[in-house]
Design a protein around this motif. Structure first.
Motif, short mmCIF file in Angstrom:
data_model
loop_
_atom_site.label_atom_id
_atom_site.label_comp_id
_atom_site.label_asym_id
_atom_site.label_seq_id
_atom_site.Cartn_x
_atom_site.Cartn_y
_atom_site.Cartn_z
N ASP A 158 0.82 -1.20 0.00
CA ASP A 158 0.00 0.00 0.00
C ASP A 158 0.86 1.27 0.00
O ASP A 158 0.36 2.36 -0.29
CB ASP A 158 -0.94 0.03 1.22
CG ASP A 158 -2.14 -0.90 1.05
OD1 ASP A 158 -2.30 -1.47 -0.04
OD2 ASP A 158 -2.90 -1.05 2.03
N GLN A 159 2.15 1.11 0.31
CA GLN A 159 3.09 2.24 0.30
C GLN A 159 3.90 2.30 -0.98
O GLN A 159 4.91 3.01 -1.04
CB GLN A 159 4.04 2.12 1.51
CG GLN A 159 3.38 1.89 2.84
CD GLN A 159 2.35 2.93 3.18
OE1 GLN A 159 2.58 4.11 3.02
NE2 GLN A 159 1.17 2.47 3.65
N LEU A 160 3.47 1.58 -2.00
CA LEU A 160 4.27 1.47 -3.22
C LEU A 160 4.59 2.85 -3.81
O LEU A 160 5.72 3.10 -4.25
CB LEU A 160 3.51 0.62 -4.25
CG LEU A 160 4.22 0.40 -5.60
CD1 LEU A 160 5.55 -0.32 -5.41
CD2 LEU A 160 3.32 -0.39 -6.55
N GLY A 161 3.60 3.74 -3.86
CA GLY A 161 3.84 5.07 -4.42
C GLY A 161 4.96 5.80 -3.70
O GLY A 161 5.81 6.46 -4.34
N ALA A 295 -0.15 -4.85 -6.72
CA ALA A 295 -0.04 -3.47 -6.26
C ALA A 295 0.42 -2.56 -7.39
O ALA A 295 -0.04 -1.41 -7.49
CB ALA A 295 0.94 -3.40 -5.09
N THR A 296 1.30 -3.05 -8.23
CA THR A 296 1.79 -2.25 -9.36
C THR A 296 0.65 -1.95 -10.32
O THR A 296 0.49 -0.81 -10.80
CB THR A 296 2.92 -2.99 -10.09
OG1 THR A 296 3.99 -3.25 -9.16
CG2 THR A 296 3.46 -2.17 -11.25
N THR A 297 -0.17 -2.95 -10.58
CA THR A 297 -1.33 -2.75 -11.46
C THR A 297 -2.29 -1.73 -10.87
O THR A 297 -2.81 -0.85 -11.56
CB THR A 297 -2.05 -4.08 -11.70
OG1 THR A 297 -1.15 -5.00 -12.33
CG2 THR A 297 -3.28 -3.89 -12.56
N ALA A 298 -2.53 -1.83 -9.56
CA ALA A 298 -3.46 -0.92 -8.91
C ALA A 298 -2.91 0.50 -8.85
O ALA A 298 -3.68 1.46 -8.77
CB ALA A 298 -3.75 -1.41 -7.50
N ASN A 299 -1.58 0.63 -8.90
CA ASN A 299 -0.95 1.92 -8.76
C ASN A 299 -0.78 2.66 -10.10
O ASN A 299 -0.36 3.81 -10.12
CB ASN A 299 0.45 1.76 -8.11
CG ASN A 299 0.99 3.03 -7.52
OD1 ASN A 299 0.36 3.64 -6.65
ND2 ASN A 299 2.16 3.45 -7.97
N THR A 300 -1.14 1.98 -11.19
CA THR A 300 -0.96 2.59 -12.51
C THR A 300 -2.30 3.00 -13.11
O THR A 300 -3.35 2.67 -12.61
CB THR A 300 -0.27 1.60 -13.45
OG1 THR A 300 -1.04 0.38 -13.52
CG2 THR A 300 1.13 1.30 -12.99
#
Length: 300
Positions: A158-161, A295-300
């Motif tokens: 959840d902190q990927l950004g 998470a990468t997919t959700a962040n793009t």
């Protein structure tokens, strides 16, 4: 352990905390596994968040830890109840005790509780409420199952950004080994415990964690591989880690908890032995690569 009503095969399965991420996933797992929607009771402080479940036939009930009247009649004899631990650190044991008392008074067949890893022995600050709640459950005599959920991948992903923005995962965990799994994995375990034979689970304490422990260096490498952007694990002395978090705007009390988690992890608090989680859910736990990819997919 006191004598209470046996599980009623047509009785209710009550989720205390269905408005949260984990509780919602448990409800969805129960529905997906074929449990009749009318047997499921989804509770929370804000029932507006459960309106879509009500439209699907799930019973919705307001339950607020801090409003004892909402516990009156919340459970019935023979119910199976999942108490998803609250989020008010330092207040949770008091809040949870109200649910425990109501479960005892109703004569539920099973009270399952989402605790924390090694809750009875770890010095981690976040585990104090869990340890006290477990003690309250044991003292009450209610037929219980303790689910000591390990660390969620989502605590990191959840902190990927932030990781991508700074190119680093700031921490003070060193080479700590962490038996992380996805929130969905832990939800599936709870659903299995609530639908399997009561006798198989009452009286059990499950230490639950991912099949393969990871380090934060592993996490950084997985993020780098998935995004093409270099991210490293930046291990700091605890005092510097605390100062960095506070400097980034994290409230000091919460920053202290985060540093304490890393220190406990470095001492082995988040590494879980065995494969109780994958055994309960009947499949391997979510891999690090899959968690980061999602998470990468959700962040793009």
């Amino acid at each position: 352990m006191s004598t209470t009503s046996a599980a009623n095969p047509n009785g209710s399965i009550v989720i205390v905390g269905a408005t949260g991420h984990l509780g919602r996933l448990v409800v969805e797992d129960l529905l997906d596994s074929g449990v009749d929607a009318g047997r499921i009771v989804a509770t929370g402080r804000n029932t507006d968040k459960l309106a879509d479940l009500a439209e699907r036939g799930v019973k919705v009930r307001r339950l607020d830890f801090d409003d004892p009247e909402t516990l009156d009649g919340a459970f019935s004899a023979g119910d199976r109840v999942l108490l998803v631990s609250g989020s008010d650190v330092g207040q949770r044991q008091r809040q949870h005790q109200g649910v425990i008392d109501a479960a005892v008074a109703a004569g539920v067949a099973q009270l399952a509780y989402t605790s924390g890893p090694k809750a009875d022995t770890t010095p981690m600050i976040l585990a104090t409420d869990h340890r006290l709640t477990e003690e309250g459950i044991k003292a009450s005599g209610v037929p219980a199952t303790i689910l000591r959920n390990g660390w969620y991948f989502e605590n990191y992903t959840d902190q990927l950004g932030t990781y991508l923005e700074h190119g680093a995962i700031l921490n003070s965990a060193g080479d700590a080994r962490i038996s992380a799994a996805s929130r969905a994995d832990f939800a599936a375990a709870a659903a299995a415990v609530l639908t399997g034979p009561v006798g198989d689970h009452v009286g059990r304490v499950y230490e639950l964690g991912g099949d393969t422990a990871i380090t934060l260096t592993d996490l950084a490498a997985a993020i780098t591989a998935a995004t093409g952007q270099t991210v490293v694990s930046a291990n700091l002395p605890p005092a510097e880690h605390l100062a960095a978090l506070v400097g980034a705007g994290v409230p000091e009390a919460f920053a202290g908890i985060l540093v304490d988690v890393d220190q406990a992890a470095a001492a082995g608090a988040l590494e879980v032995e065995g494969h109780a989680l994958s055994t309960l859910i009947g499949r391997p736990t979510t891999s690090l690569a899959d968690a980061v990819a999602a998470a990468t997919t959700a962040n793009t």
